[in-house]
Scaffold this motif. Sequence first.
Motif, PDB file in Angstrom:
ATOM      1  N   MET A 161      -4.702 -39.498 -34.310  1.00 39.90           N
ATOM      2  CA  MET A 161      -3.649 -38.537 -34.641  1.00 39.90           C
ATOM      3  C   MET A 161      -3.923 -37.871 -35.993  1.00 39.90           C
ATOM      4  O   MET A 161      -4.998 -37.325 -36.182  1.00 39.90           O
ATOM      5  CB  MET A 161      -2.274 -39.182 -34.529  1.00 39.90           C
ATOM      6  CG  MET A 161      -2.056 -39.734 -33.108  1.00 39.90           C
ATOM      7  SD  MET A 161      -0.368 -40.153 -32.680  1.00 39.90           S
ATOM      8  CE  MET A 161      -0.105 -41.639 -33.598  1.00 39.90           C
ATOM      9  N   ASP A 162      -2.994 -37.968 -36.948  1.00 43.97           N
ATOM     10  CA  ASP A 162      -3.106 -37.097 -38.120  1.00 43.97           C
ATOM     11  C   ASP A 162      -4.181 -37.543 -39.120  1.00 43.97           C
ATOM     12  O   ASP A 162      -4.598 -38.701 -39.130  1.00 43.97           O
ATOM     13  CB  ASP A 162      -1.746 -36.996 -38.807  1.00 43.97           C
ATOM     14  CG  ASP A 162      -0.727 -36.303 -37.906  1.00 43.97           C
ATOM     15  OD1 ASP A 162      -1.153 -35.606 -36.963  1.00 43.97           O
ATOM     16  OD2 ASP A 162       0.477 -36.470 -38.131  1.00 43.97           O
ATOM     17  N   ALA A 163      -4.578 -36.611 -39.977  1.00 50.75           N
ATOM     18  CA  ALA A 163      -5.654 -36.849 -40.954  1.00 50.75           C
ATOM     19  C   ALA A 163      -5.080 -37.486 -42.214  1.00 50.75           C
ATOM     20  O   ALA A 163      -5.279 -36.991 -43.330  1.00 50.75           O
ATOM     21  CB  ALA A 163      -6.356 -35.536 -41.269  1.00 50.75           C
ATOM     22  N   ILE A 164      -4.382 -38.591 -42.047  1.00 53.13           N
ATOM     23  CA  ILE A 164      -3.654 -39.178 -43.172  1.00 53.13           C
ATOM     24  C   ILE A 164      -4.601 -39.841 -44.174  1.00 53.13           C
ATOM     25  O   ILE A 164      -4.480 -39.629 -45.384  1.00 53.13           O
ATOM     26  CB  ILE A 164      -2.597 -40.158 -42.642  1.00 53.13           C
ATOM     27  CG1 ILE A 164      -1.527 -39.339 -41.914  1.00 53.13           C
ATOM     28  CG2 ILE A 164      -1.999 -40.977 -43.780  1.00 53.13           C
ATOM     29  CD1 ILE A 164      -0.452 -40.146 -41.260  1.00 53.13           C
ATOM     30  N   PHE A 165      -5.568 -40.625 -43.695  1.00 50.43           N
ATOM     31  CA  PHE A 165      -6.559 -41.198 -44.611  1.00 50.43           C
ATOM     32  C   PHE A 165      -7.413 -40.078 -45.207  1.00 50.43           C
ATOM     33  O   PHE A 165      -7.652 -40.030 -46.405  1.00 50.43           O
ATOM     34  CB  PHE A 165      -7.510 -42.171 -43.887  1.00 50.43           C
ATOM     35  CG  PHE A 165      -6.838 -43.364 -43.254  1.00 50.43           C
ATOM     36  CD1 PHE A 165      -5.627 -43.847 -43.737  1.00 50.43           C
ATOM     37  CD2 PHE A 165      -7.440 -44.018 -42.188  1.00 50.43           C
ATOM     38  CE1 PHE A 165      -5.018 -44.957 -43.155  1.00 50.43           C
ATOM     39  CE2 PHE A 165      -6.841 -45.125 -41.603  1.00 50.43           C
ATOM     40  CZ  PHE A 165      -5.641 -45.588 -42.083  1.00 50.43           C
ATOM     41  N   GLU A 166      -7.875 -39.229 -44.308  1.00 48.76           N
ATOM     42  CA  GLU A 166      -8.839 -38.210 -44.723  1.00 48.76           C
ATOM     43  C   GLU A 166      -8.275 -37.318 -45.823  1.00 48.76           C
ATOM     44  O   GLU A 166      -8.950 -37.051 -46.829  1.00 48.76           O
ATOM     45  CB  GLU A 166      -9.239 -37.363 -43.506  1.00 48.76           C
ATOM     46  CG  GLU A 166     -10.328 -36.356 -43.819  1.00 48.76           C
ATOM     47  CD  GLU A 166     -10.751 -35.565 -42.592  1.00 48.76           C
ATOM     48  OE1 GLU A 166     -10.540 -36.042 -41.453  1.00 48.76           O
ATOM     49  OE2 GLU A 166     -11.301 -34.461 -42.778  1.00 48.76           O
ATOM     50  N   GLU A 167      -7.042 -36.880 -45.667  1.00 52.01           N
ATOM     51  CA  GLU A 167      -6.458 -35.994 -46.678  1.00 52.01           C
ATOM     52  C   GLU A 167      -6.317 -36.726 -48.018  1.00 52.01           C
ATOM     53  O   GLU A 167      -6.574 -36.140 -49.077  1.00 52.01           O
ATOM     54  CB  GLU A 167      -5.093 -35.491 -46.200  1.00 52.01           C
ATOM     55  CG  GLU A 167      -5.227 -34.408 -45.136  1.00 52.01           C
ATOM     56  CD  GLU A 167      -3.885 -33.973 -44.552  1.00 52.01           C
ATOM     57  OE1 GLU A 167      -2.836 -34.425 -45.070  1.00 52.01           O
ATOM     58  OE2 GLU A 167      -3.903 -33.194 -43.586  1.00 52.01           O
ATOM     59  N   GLY A 191     -14.833 -36.197 -40.012  1.00 47.68           N
ATOM     60  CA  GLY A 191     -13.449 -36.633 -39.843  1.00 47.68           C
ATOM     61  C   GLY A 191     -12.831 -35.753 -38.778  1.00 47.68           C
ATOM     62  O   GLY A 191     -13.370 -35.602 -37.683  1.00 47.68           O
ATOM     63  N   LYS A 192     -11.720 -35.133 -39.132  1.00 44.74           N
ATOM     64  CA  LYS A 192     -11.028 -34.310 -38.140  1.00 44.74           C
ATOM     65  C   LYS A 192     -11.769 -32.996 -37.845  1.00 44.74           C
ATOM     66  O   LYS A 192     -11.360 -32.255 -36.953  1.00 44.74           O
ATOM     67  CB  LYS A 192      -9.597 -34.026 -38.610  1.00 44.74           C
ATOM     68  CG  LYS A 192      -8.711 -35.277 -38.578  1.00 44.74           C
ATOM     69  CD  LYS A 192      -8.521 -35.835 -37.177  1.00 44.74           C
ATOM     70  CE  LYS A 192      -7.750 -37.142 -37.191  1.00 44.74           C
ATOM     71  NZ  LYS A 192      -7.658 -37.771 -35.865  1.00 44.74           N
ATOM     72  N   ASN A 193     -12.862 -32.732 -38.600  1.00 42.50           N
ATOM     73  CA  ASN A 193     -13.700 -31.589 -38.210  1.00 42.50           C
ATOM     74  C   ASN A 193     -14.432 -31.876 -36.900  1.00 42.50           C
ATOM     75  O   ASN A 193     -14.860 -30.966 -36.197  1.00 42.50           O
ATOM     76  CB  ASN A 193     -14.692 -31.236 -39.334  1.00 42.50           C
ATOM     77  CG  ASN A 193     -15.543 -32.435 -39.766  1.00 42.50           C
ATOM     78  OD1 ASN A 193     -15.250 -33.570 -39.394  1.00 42.50           O
ATOM     79  ND2 ASN A 193     -16.581 -32.187 -40.542  1.00 42.50           N
ATOM     80  N   LYS A 194     -14.563 -33.192 -36.557  1.00 40.35           N
ATOM     81  CA  LYS A 194     -15.294 -33.550 -35.328  1.00 40.35           C
ATOM     82  C   LYS A 194     -14.452 -34.390 -34.365  1.00 40.35           C
ATOM     83  O   LYS A 194     -14.859 -34.615 -33.235  1.00 40.35           O
ATOM     84  CB  LYS A 194     -16.546 -34.380 -35.680  1.00 40.35           C
ATOM     85  CG  LYS A 194     -17.547 -33.661 -36.554  1.00 40.35           C
ATOM     86  CD  LYS A 194     -18.425 -32.738 -35.728  1.00 40.35           C
ATOM     87  CE  LYS A 194     -19.518 -32.158 -36.622  1.00 40.35           C
ATOM     88  NZ  LYS A 194     -20.394 -31.250 -35.888  1.00 40.35           N
TER      89      LYS A 194
END
Lengths: 190, 588
Positions: free
Chosen positions: B280-286, B298-301
Amino acid sequence: MPIFNIVIAGVGGQGVLMASRVLAESALASGLDIKQNEVHGMAQRGGSVISFVRMGEKVASPVVMPGSADLLISFEPLEALRYLHYLKPGGRLVYNKISINPSTVAAGLAVYPDDVEDQIAASCGNALGVDALAIAREAGNGKAVNMVMVGTVLKNLPLEEEVVTEVVKQVSKEKGVEVNLRALAGGAAA
Amino acid sequence: MKKIISGNEAIALGFTDGGGVFASGYPGTPSTETLEEVARLGEVYCEWAANEKVALEAAIGGSIAGGRSLATMKHVGVNVAADPLMTLTYTGVNAGLILMVADDPGMHSSQNEQDSRHYARFAKIPMLDPADSQDAYDMVRTAFEISEQFDTPVMLRTTTRISHAKGVVVPREKISPQVGEWVKDVPKYVMLPNFGKIKHVEVEERLLKLREYAETTPLNRVEMGDTELGIITSGVSYQHVREAFPNASVLKLGLVHPLPERKIREFAGSVKRLMVVEEMDAIFEEQIRAMGIEVEIGKNKLPLCGEINADLIRAALGDPVAEAAAPVEGLPQRPPVFCPSCAHRGLFTILSKLKTFVSGDIGCYTLGALPPMGAMHSVIDMGASISAAHGMARVNAIAGRDEKPVAVIGDSTFFHSGMTGLLSLAFNGGNALVIIMDNRATGMTGGQENPGTGKTLQGNPTRQVDMVPLVKALGIDNVFELNTYDLAATEAAIKKGLETPGPYVLIDRNPCVLRYKIRKPAMTVDQDKCTGCRACLKVACMALGLTASGERPKVQVDPNVCNGCGVCRQMCKFDAMHEIEGENNANL
């Protein structure tokens, strides 16, 4: 041993989850690690159900990916066709030949293909169809289809047959033990 | 001793073995089995609440009174419980308090795909994210310890593939429950503004301490392998990562809020490429990017929607996935459907015929929206059927449209949050026909008890709320019983309700056939009388089907599926259907 991947498919209410439990408990009793997972939530009868059982020395993901199942057990022919792509090349399929109409067919919105078994045979060279309902009734209860289906794959599992039989005894309700054991044996002989 | 149990069962066992004293919850897939298992284990008191807000508030009370407490719910339940949660974070706890929330990535049985990790950040409280049943079992105990050490509620978050996946668990030594003092502490538990201002400062200080804890806790574990690739992940995604890349270096986060910044920085510095895998959301990534650390993959892929699996992770790195045949296309879909002989079938057969706007709700009856019924036109959240119908009626009146909306709601959903909508409707002189399908079961989640069933979670007898006087007490004068197995009477009753101005309530009291195992003789079709007109197929029952051959196929009944409700027979103008005496094979 490499991880052994099993996919069990069927229709809600057919006993897919109990069959999954027997296989998982048998693997544990054989000293293996297991992950078992199915998606349930809609309690109604009639929806498509898919369950994964993975066994091996150490199992990480609870999910079987398409193209990687060693064994597909389907309680219904159309569901066998629906999940056939989960089998790896050469993987074994055993399916119950008794069809159940999806609601879409019952409502006249779709047609149940009349060549499901031909399509299965064309795509899978290692398939066996059995009349699990007849075998279950002969064993004493039409609801024992799930134990019949477990019986049909006994030879394909990386487990001793005696271990599975013992687990079936343990998980059966008292009055169902004999019926379930006959269903298991009937499936194995099919 | 080793056991194979689901994540939900593991949490229940962890709670029972971990000094738990009180648990409350509301059923919601995939969280439901947790409380059912606490009840089955039978050692710790637990109960179903009328809704999630009540469940969390009861657990808060349990904590204040000195008992380790647990509230369980699905992700959208936290929206209902968000009001107490956002102030509970200020008061903190007395005995340990866990809010267990089960997310449903992929929406197997939910109306949305919200990511509960936002709530931990929003409420500034710690959240644990187990990766399998053993983790789930162990983390209950750790969550209680964190809760008591830091004076904070703790969220224990699962996803469907943790809650429902079964794995091997080795239980630990049991802690016997200790009930502490029932403390009066006005500045701690009375959130008047002056006390709240002091507590907010403490919440921020607590978060700083938790950040330090996150750096050292074994919940966050580095597994160094090949330093070419480092992956930060948590929950079931950790298992998919291990499946896809057994040799990669992994930072497995067990405490997913607050994040261990130094540990992440060190890990990122020790690998060549950094990947973040989270559903789901990019919580770690952000947050990691905000630390100034570069996340290559990350969420780019990887998708924001739906579940993640090993193949998606392999593909994100350009690795090959197992070759699989394409799924066979064009097969008839097999969606869930009303059970054979379900009381909802007659209702939606008539609503579909009348083509009226139906404001729907959350429950089995939501399936009335699917073809061929197509008789539900909005479904938002628990209770919205009645309140939204009220708004529709108001705007219809302003627009001069002479059409009265129908609201359909089940018993459990009505008790959960339909009652307030009906009260508001009566209060404001609204104009809607409300149909309460009181089948005395929380059906969609498996038939749990509710305030209308007369039984507690343990199955013990209790006060059964009386629906008709309840509805009257909310301010409704026109309240009538309905029997949806009688199509003509149902049609007449709905028409009368639509023609009568003002609030109007119909209550169907037929019980859930699945929950109460109701059996009736199967039907059969006289092939000489059937003309193949297909009128009966409009009831959308899986027991019905067409004979395979012939120019004008006729209808037949599958005796292995039919449960003899006779609704299809009432659709037949040619008297072609009748019961088979004594025959019932329905596998309900």
